[in-house]
Design a protein around this motif. Structure first.
Motif, PDB file in Angstrom:
ATOM      1  N   PHE A 145       0.838  -1.207   0.000  1.00  0.00           N
ATOM      2  CA  PHE A 145       0.000   0.000   0.000  1.00  0.00           C
ATOM      3  C   PHE A 145       0.867   1.247   0.000  1.00  0.00           C
ATOM      4  CE2 PHE A 145      -2.327  -3.446   1.906  1.00  0.00           C
ATOM      5  CZ  PHE A 145      -3.542  -3.393   1.242  1.00  0.00           C
ATOM      6  N   GLY A 146       0.376   2.275  -0.678  1.00  0.00           N
ATOM      7  CA  GLY A 146       1.032   3.572  -0.601  1.00  0.00           C
ATOM      8  C   GLY A 146       0.626   4.283   0.676  1.00  0.00           C
ATOM      9  N   GLY A 147       1.291   5.379   0.953  1.00  0.00           N
ATOM     10  CA  GLY A 147       0.871   6.251   2.053  1.00  0.00           C
ATOM     11  C   GLY A 147       1.229   5.782   3.455  1.00  0.00           C
ATOM     12  N   GLN A 148       2.124   4.822   3.580  1.00  0.00           N
ATOM     13  CA  GLN A 148       2.515   4.351   4.922  1.00  0.00           C
ATOM     14  C   GLN A 148       3.718   5.155   5.428  1.00  0.00           C
ATOM     15  OE1 GLN A 148       2.500  -0.132   5.373  1.00  0.00           O
ATOM     16  NE2 GLN A 148       2.710  -0.025   3.146  1.00  0.00           N
ATOM     17  N   PRO A 149       3.900   5.191   6.748  1.00  0.00           N
ATOM     18  CA  PRO A 149       5.042   5.941   7.283  1.00  0.00           C
ATOM     19  C   PRO A 149       6.388   5.266   7.009  1.00  0.00           C
ATOM     20  CG  PRO A 149       3.784   4.936   9.077  1.00  0.00           C
ATOM     21  CD  PRO A 149       3.035   4.644   7.805  1.00  0.00           C
ATOM     22  N   PHE A 150       7.384   6.093   6.743  1.00  0.00           N
ATOM     23  CA  PHE A 150       8.767   5.677   6.495  1.00  0.00           C
ATOM     24  C   PHE A 150       9.336   4.915   7.684  1.00  0.00           C
ATOM     25  CE2 PHE A 150      13.319   6.962   6.962  1.00  0.00           C
ATOM     26  CZ  PHE A 150      13.816   6.343   5.827  1.00  0.00           C
ATOM     27  N   ARG A 151      10.038   3.822   7.390  1.00  0.00           N
ATOM     28  CA  ARG A 151      10.679   3.031   8.463  1.00  0.00           C
ATOM     29  C   ARG A 151      12.145   3.420   8.586  1.00  0.00           C
ATOM     30  NH1 ARG A 151       8.746  -2.922   9.189  1.00  0.00           N
ATOM     31  NH2 ARG A 151      10.787  -2.895  10.188  1.00  0.00           N
TER      32      ARG A 151
END
Ligand code: DX5
Ligand code: ZN
Length: 218
Positions: A145-151
């Protein structure tokens, strides 16, 4: 060191007007277009297929197609993506199968080769393939999915791969994908990344050309 390069992810474009979203990337000055192919098996989502790439080519899109296969059985589809206009085909290291053979086949088909690592996969998993690839993709989110927070915990993996690249005198690109904006791209650049996939942040940028310019200057 490679120049910084932006690959807008079409996943965050307008799926009813993908050619227009691809054209927006070109107009902004992005050299690559990142295409996310999902099969509902390797990742819990579906996107588009080779026919979409072919249709974008027919619509006049000349961007470099950075094709990210999130597929449980990538070998089944390599030829279709090469024929549809892929320039670089990235496969994940995680699905079962002979990845050396997958990468050789991609090369035979006339495309550049990429190998992707999920967040839970250590850098060491890429080591046997480093001589065979044009690009290593370090996922900075769990793919799907797009739009997830950077790890941020992926930064050491980038540093490790960058160090191996230098130690072996190799030239593969080091790409990051997931949660990339100008701030996280700068952090990844400092850790050795040179190729930046940006979906949400690029397509929502008020000035896409300024965004592309800022990435190119990293
Ligand atoms: C995620 C995809 C990414 C996605 C990134 O599974 O591989 O390419 O489009 O989206 P953002 O940039 O919104 O995190
Ligand atoms: Zn991707």
């Amino acid at each position: 060191m490679h120049a910084a390069l932006l690959a807008p992810s079409l996943l965050a474009g307008d799926h009813a007007h993908l050619a227009a979203s691809a054209a927006a990337a070109a107009t902004a000055g992005a050299p690559w277009l990142h295409l996310d192919l999902m099969d509902g098996a390797f990742v819990p989502n579906l996107t588009f297929g080779p026919e979409t790439l072919a249709a974008l080519r027919r619509a006049g899109c000349q961007l470099f197609f950075d094709t990210h296969l999130m597929l449980a059985e990538p070998d089944r589809y390599l030829e279709a993506f090469a024929r549809a206009g892929a320039n670089l085909i990235t496969v994940h290291v995680e699905p079962p199968g002979d990845r050396h053979a997958t990468l050789s086949r991609i090369r035979e088909l006339g495309c550049q080769t990429g190998l992707a690592l999920n967040p839970g996969t250590p850098a060491a998993a890429a080591v046997p393939f480093l001589e065979q690839v044009d690009l290593v993709l370090v996922m900075t989110v769990q793919p799907g999915f797009g739009g997830q927070p950077f790890r941020r915990d992926m930064l050491p993996k980038l540093r490790e791969l960058d160090a191996w690249r230098a130690a072996r005198g190799l030239r593969f690109r080091l790409e990051v994908d997931g949660g990339i904006d100008l701030a996280t791209a700068a952090e990844c650049r400092a850790a050795g990344a040179d190729t930046f996939v940006a979906g949400t942040s690029f397509y929502r940028a008020p000035d896409q050309a300024a965004f592309a310019g800022a990435v190119a200057r990293l």
